[in-house]
Enzyme design. Structure first.
Site, PDB file in Angstrom:
ATOM      1  N   ASP A 177       0.988  -1.272  -0.004  1.00 54.07           N
ATOM      2  CA  ASP A 177      -0.207   0.039  -0.005  1.00 54.07           C
ATOM      3  C   ASP A 177       0.728   1.381  -0.112  1.00 54.07           C
ATOM      4  O   ASP A 177       0.225   2.331  -0.024  1.00 54.07           O
ATOM      5  CB  ASP A 177      -0.904   0.014   1.383  1.00 54.07           C
ATOM      6  CG  ASP A 177      -2.063  -1.052   0.981  1.00 54.07           C
ATOM      7  OD1 ASP A 177      -2.564  -1.104  -0.121  1.00 54.07           O
ATOM      8  OD2 ASP A 177      -2.333  -1.731   2.084  1.00 54.07           O
ATOM      9  N   ASP A 232      -6.040  -4.621  -6.803  1.00 53.50           N
ATOM     10  CA  ASP A 232      -5.782  -3.456  -6.119  1.00 53.50           C
ATOM     11  C   ASP A 232      -4.621  -2.885  -6.265  1.00 53.50           C
ATOM     12  O   ASP A 232      -4.001  -1.559  -6.425  1.00 53.50           O
ATOM     13  CB  ASP A 232      -6.125  -3.071  -4.813  1.00 53.50           C
ATOM     14  CG  ASP A 232      -7.199  -4.070  -4.157  1.00 53.50           C
ATOM     15  OD1 ASP A 232      -7.575  -5.101  -4.908  1.00 53.50           O
ATOM     16  OD2 ASP A 232      -7.753  -3.626  -3.272  1.00 53.50           O
TER      17      ASP A 232
HETATM   18  N1  GLY Z   1      -7.126  -1.815  -1.478  1.00 56.78           N
HETATM   19  C1  GLY Z   1      -8.183  -2.204  -0.605  1.00 56.78           C
HETATM   20  C2  GLY Z   1      -9.700  -1.832  -1.103  1.00 56.78           C
HETATM   21  O1  GLY Z   1      -9.968  -1.422  -2.132  1.00 56.78           O
HETATM   22  O2  GLY Z   1     -10.576  -1.917  -0.112  1.00 56.78           O
END
Ligand code: GLY
Length: 394
Positions: free
Chosen positions: A112, A171
């Site tokens: 992240d 993601d």
């Molecule tokens: N990256 C985590 C979400 O989209 O919830």
């Protein structure tokens, strides 16, 4: 040209002008509201040392420190608003909240760092040219690069999930811009090569024939092919989790912008067409939290998925021709009009000072269901400012 055709052309131009003014008014009004609400949020959080907004649930503010994957979104939103309207207050808050996430440049235990730093420091670097911001981005990219496995050719998303050998979530496409940015800053193409490798593998293994995507693909570390394709936040392993689809659309559109590789454009177009043509896409363009949830229509919508998708479509409409460009832009405009309505936009000072209502974090985990979320606000403001720039060029 005969008189009637001239008259029709004049009427069409008039109608187009009216339609243009209509969306211009919507966008201007929405940015005004967003800026006022964001300033209230900034005033509220300024005295709360090192904290950032996360959501607002059951009448209470929920905050996080920089470790939470969403910590970079509020600073990024402030940068976009500063870019649009200038002003000392927005600039000073953008800098202040950006500084709160700097320590994440050393994060190596999850993917992240790309979300966190690119939205905050990335926008700060773009708008100020401050070289200390560039240095943070490069350090962040080095941290992210530690998660790249050259044998598999992908960045590992999560640790601490023994059920998966090497989990990569869709993601993760959103973290590639940090690597591309770092290559541009340093001239070192290693980061860029990792991003391209990750995107290529994702294109190969993460998508079904209809261009919907699995949420989690776990790779077998010996054979280098997927051992499992499952979900974490979607309705079922085989469903199309809405935000994941938006991440994919946005990620491949961005990778096309960075590389000019036709294959990424083709992928983004295919995802966009899957989403826009989906029979479970509501007519206002705000998806349910999962396209395959059996409870549709009695299940929440996800404003965050709509905002991410709208922002990606505005950008994608620049990369395609004619009818397709018009189709993407008008879909994004429809989504933004709906998000800008009272149904989704909170009144000033309400909703914990978040701009949008009605997003879904992780429905199966019963976490953040039908609440405001920082990334919904970030991508909404990004989409509005992208669209405004486009409208201004007309
Ligand atoms: N990256 C985590 C979400 O989209 O919830």
């Amino acid at each position: 040209m005969n008189k009637q055709i001239l008259m029709l052309a004049a009427m069409a131009a008039l109608a187009a002008g009216c339609a243009g003014n209509d969306i211009t008014r919507t966008v201007d009004g929405a940015i005004d509201k967003a800026a006022a609400q964001a300033l209230l949020m900034a005033e509220k959080y300024a005295p709360q040392d090192s904290l950032l907004p996360k959501t607002f649930e059951n009448g209470k503010d929920v905050s996080s420190d920089s470790r939470w994957w969403c910590s970079g979104f509020f600073p990024g939103e402030l940068w976009y608003l500063y870019e649009d309207r200038g002003g000392a207050a927005l600039l000073s808050y953008a800098k202040e909240f950006t500084a709160r996430v700097e320590r994440e440049k050393f994060t190596t235990d999850n993917h992240d760092v790309g979300f966190i730093l690119n939205c905050s420091f990335g926008n700060g670097w773009r708008l100020t040219g401050d070289s200390t911001y560039a240095a943070v981005l490069v350090q962040g990219a080095k941290s992210l690069a530690t998660r790249f496995n050259p044998k598999l050719g992908v960045i590992r998303s999560w640790d601490g999930h023994p059920e998966w050998q090497y989990p990569v979530i869709i993601d993760n496409m959103m973290n590639l811009e940090l690597l591309m940015e770092a290559s541009e800053i340093t001239g070192d193409s290693t980061f860029r090569a990792m991003a391209i490798s990750h995107a290529d593998k994702t294109m190969k293994w993460h998508f079904r024939p209809d261009y919907s995507s699995w949420h989690v693909v776990s790779y077998d570390t010996l054979t280098c092919v997927p051992e499992k394709r499952q979900t974490h936040q979607g309705c079922s392993d085989e469903s199309a989790w809405s935000r994941g689809q938006s991440w994919g659309l946005y990620g491949f559109t961005a990778m096309y912008r960075w590389t000019g590789f036709k294959r990424y454009l083709t992928q983004a177009v295919s995802i966009a067409d899957f989403l826009i043509g989906n029979t479970d896409m509501p007519s206002d363009g705000i998806p349910y939290w999962d396209f395959d949830c059996p409870d549709i229509p009695n299940t929440p919508r996800d404003a965050s998925a709509a905002a991410i998708m709208a922002s990606a479509l505005v950008e994608l409409s620049d990369f395609v021709d004619g009818g397709r460009s018009e189709k993407y832009l008008s879909f994004a405009e429809k989504q933004l009009k709906r998000l800008a309505s009272d149904q989704y936009t909170a009144k000033l000072g309400e909703n914990g000072c978040f701009i949008l209502k009605h997003s879904v974090g992780a429905f199966p985990l019963n976490s953040e269901v039908d609440v405001p979320l920082t990334y919904a606000d970030y991508y909404y403001v990004e989409a509005l400012t992208r669209l405004k720039k486009k409208l201004n060029k007309r």
